[in-house]
Scaffold this active site. Structure first.
Site, PDB file in Angstrom:
ATOM      1  N   THR A 136       0.818  -1.208   0.000  1.00  0.00           N
ATOM      2  CA  THR A 136       0.000   0.000   0.000  1.00  0.00           C
ATOM      3  C   THR A 136       0.851   1.257   0.000  1.00  0.00           C
ATOM      4  OG1 THR A 136      -1.732  -1.169   1.145  1.00  0.00           O
ATOM      5  CG2 THR A 136      -1.796   1.194   1.310  1.00  0.00           C
ATOM      6  N   TYR A 139      -8.184   0.670  -3.861  1.00  0.00           N
ATOM      7  CA  TYR A 139      -6.951   1.134  -4.468  1.00  0.00           C
ATOM      8  C   TYR A 139      -6.182  -0.079  -4.953  1.00  0.00           C
ATOM      9  CZ  TYR A 139      -4.696  -0.627  -0.312  1.00  0.00           C
ATOM     10  OH  TYR A 139      -4.252  -1.457   0.684  1.00  0.00           O
ATOM     11  N   THR A 147       1.511  -4.424   4.296  1.00  0.00           N
ATOM     12  CA  THR A 147       1.407  -4.778   5.719  1.00  0.00           C
ATOM     13  C   THR A 147       0.783  -6.156   5.952  1.00  0.00           C
ATOM     14  OG1 THR A 147      -0.710  -3.621   5.875  1.00  0.00           O
ATOM     15  CG2 THR A 147       1.265  -2.379   6.478  1.00  0.00           C
ATOM     16  N   ASP A 148       0.073  -6.694   4.950  1.00  0.00           N
ATOM     17  CA  ASP A 148      -0.656  -7.953   5.181  1.00  0.00           C
ATOM     18  C   ASP A 148       0.262  -9.091   5.642  1.00  0.00           C
ATOM     19  OD1 ASP A 148      -2.934  -6.667   4.378  1.00  0.00           O
ATOM     20  OD2 ASP A 148      -3.226  -7.811   2.535  1.00  0.00           O
ATOM     21  N   LYS A 208       0.105  -7.927  13.026  1.00  0.00           N
ATOM     22  CA  LYS A 208      -0.904  -6.989  12.486  1.00  0.00           C
ATOM     23  C   LYS A 208      -2.222  -7.224  13.216  1.00  0.00           C
ATOM     24  CE  LYS A 208      -2.896  -5.176   8.247  1.00  0.00           C
ATOM     25  NZ  LYS A 208      -2.938  -5.095   6.795  1.00  0.00           N
ATOM     26  N   GLU A 231      -2.214 -29.425  28.263  1.00  0.00           N
ATOM     27  CA  GLU A 231      -3.461 -30.192  28.109  1.00  0.00           C
ATOM     28  C   GLU A 231      -3.300 -31.308  27.083  1.00  0.00           C
ATOM     29  OE1 GLU A 231      -7.267 -27.833  28.107  1.00  0.00           O
ATOM     30  OE2 GLU A 231      -5.835 -26.175  28.051  1.00  0.00           O
TER      31      GLU A 231
HETATM   32  N1  GLU Z   1      -2.984  -5.881   0.741  1.00  0.00           N
HETATM   33  C1  GLU Z   1      -2.098  -4.794   0.908  1.00  0.00           C
HETATM   34  C2  GLU Z   1      -0.683  -5.282   1.113  1.00  0.00           C
HETATM   35  O1  GLU Z   1      -0.366  -5.991   2.023  1.00  0.00           O
HETATM   36  C3  GLU Z   1      -2.671  -3.977   1.954  1.00  0.00           C
HETATM   37  C4  GLU Z   1      -1.919  -3.832   3.177  1.00  0.00           C
HETATM   38  C5  GLU Z   1      -1.000  -2.681   3.203  1.00  0.00           C
HETATM   39  O2  GLU Z   1       0.031  -2.617   2.546  1.00  0.00           O
HETATM   40  O3  GLU Z   1      -1.340  -1.832   3.978  1.00  0.00           O
HETATM   41  O4  GLU Z   1       0.150  -4.964   0.318  1.00  0.00           O
END
Ligand code: GLU
Length: 375
Positions: free
Chosen positions: A59, A72, A138-139, A211, A332
């Site tokens: 992103t 986007y 971020t994913d 995340k 457990e």
């Molecule tokens: N799907 C995107 C990615 O991981 C969205 C997450 C991001 O970068 O904020 O590239």
């Protein structure tokens, strides 16, 4: 006025990628020596540290048609356009950029991760590189960060950075995050703290970060063990070193590796079906991570399937779908009897990375269990 603003944002979005060549020609001191066709150097001020940016997409390099829409496309903006959006960065570091890939991180592959690791290991002794920044979606950022933490050995900061809003959004978070990441990568105090992630003023360890929000800007947390430090406009503060093994102390190497063994994650729940465990084994998984309920638990049918898988030589690890807390051995579940491994503090997605890297060579179960205690 409103009309003007929207028009301005749209034009800015469209023009961003076109700024790339401008960034090159405007830089009077640009060092021309590129080691491959992807490499770009913005300036060469000998008084400043040198930071290599390895761009992978996400992103932070995403663009939308307007500043106020959720939809986007990731990985649209090139590395030089991102750097050009923060001219202040040239006061804190010389930037060298390389485009490793340009994908949304849902498409991050082990092939790209290996390429990144090899590039960092190759440049680790290069005296013209003082630190690395990796731009990333971020994913799956926690997986790449943790992978690099296991297999990269540089005595220099390695910092991942991303953003939650695309470059064209109102209040895009990418530019300041990138500036902060460069400030940490250029900082000698950031050395030997393992691979780091810098976003929204916080410096996380690859080992602890996860995340926690699909959309919020403060999406990364480091539960239980806490932050490595904080950063604000180039002023960095550090609180701790990670206590797990990483970097030079890591026993892992991906030299010569072209792929990683198949490790599947199976999510547990009430009344779960055990047949997915058998199916993964049939499909050739070398390792299985169960995102268990509670302390790495699952129903009896699934435990029996895990024991069967273990008897066939598949390494089966119990992690948890719960956000915090350890999964310990023989609480457990009788791991000794069933031939299972416990993940301790690692979540399922990072457990999958550690197990995949561990299975690059044959190892006994007790050795694999040791790795989950030490890394
Ligand atoms: N799907 C995107 C990615 O991981 C969205 C997450 C991001 O970068 O904020 O590239």
């Amino acid at each position: 006025m409103k009309k003007f603003s929207i028009h301005f944002i749209t034009v800015f979005a469209a023009v961003l990628p076109l700024l790339a060549p401008l960034a090159q020609t405007q830089s009077k001191n640009a060092a021309p020596q590129a080691t491959n066709s992807n490499e770009q150097t913005v300036q060469n001020n000998k008084a400043l540290p040198n930071v290599m940016i390895l761009a992978t997409g996400g992103t932070i390099a995403g663009a939308a048609k307007s500043g106020a829409q959720a939809a986007y496309t990731s990985g649209q903006v090139t590395i030089d356009a991102m750097v050009n959006a923060i001219p202040e960065v040239t006061k804190i570091a010389n930037i060298k950029g390389e485009q490793i890939s340009n994908v949304g991180s849902q498409d991050m592959s082990f092939e790209i991760m290996l390429k990144l690791a090899n590039r960092i290991n190759q440049a680790k002794d290069n005296t013209s590189v003082d630190g690395f920044v990796i731009t990333h979606g971020t994913d799956t950022m926690e997986e790449t960060a943790y992978f690099l933490n296991l297999v990269c050995k540089p005595d220099k900061p390695v910092v991942l950075v991303g953003s939650m809003r695309p470059s064209t959004a109102i209040s895009a978070d990418g530019p300041l995050n990138l500036y902060d990441a460069v400030a940490v990568a250029a900082d000698p105090n950031a050395k030997n703290r393992g691979v780091l992630l810098v976003m929204n003023d916080w410096i996380h360890s690859a080992q602890t970060l996860t995340k926690v929000s699909t959309t919020a800007v403060q999406t990364f947390m480091s539960p239980i063990r806490g932050l490595i430090g904080t950063t604000a406009y180039g002023v960095n503060e550090y609180y701790r070193y990670p206590h797990q093994k990483y970097g030079a102390k890591s026993e892992f190497s991906v030299d010569g590796a072209t792929k990683l063994p198949r490790v599947d994650v199976i999510y547990a729940g009430a009344d779960m079906n055990a047949d997915l465990i058998d199916a993964a084994v049939k499909l050739g998984a070398k390792g299985l991570v169960i995102a268990g309920v509670g302390n790495g638990n699952m129903n009896k049918a699934s435990l029996d399937a895990c024991a069967r898988a273990s008897k066939q030589g598949v390494v089966v690890l119990r992690s948890t779908r719960v956000a915090t807390g350890n999964v310990a051995r023989n609480v457990e579940v009788n791991d000794d009897q069933m031939g299972l491994i416990a993940s301790y503090g690692l979540n399922p997605q990072k457990s999958r990375i550690l197990l995949s890297v561990a299975l690059l060579q044959p190892r006994k179960l007790d050795e694999i269990q040791r790795l989950f205690l030490e890394y």
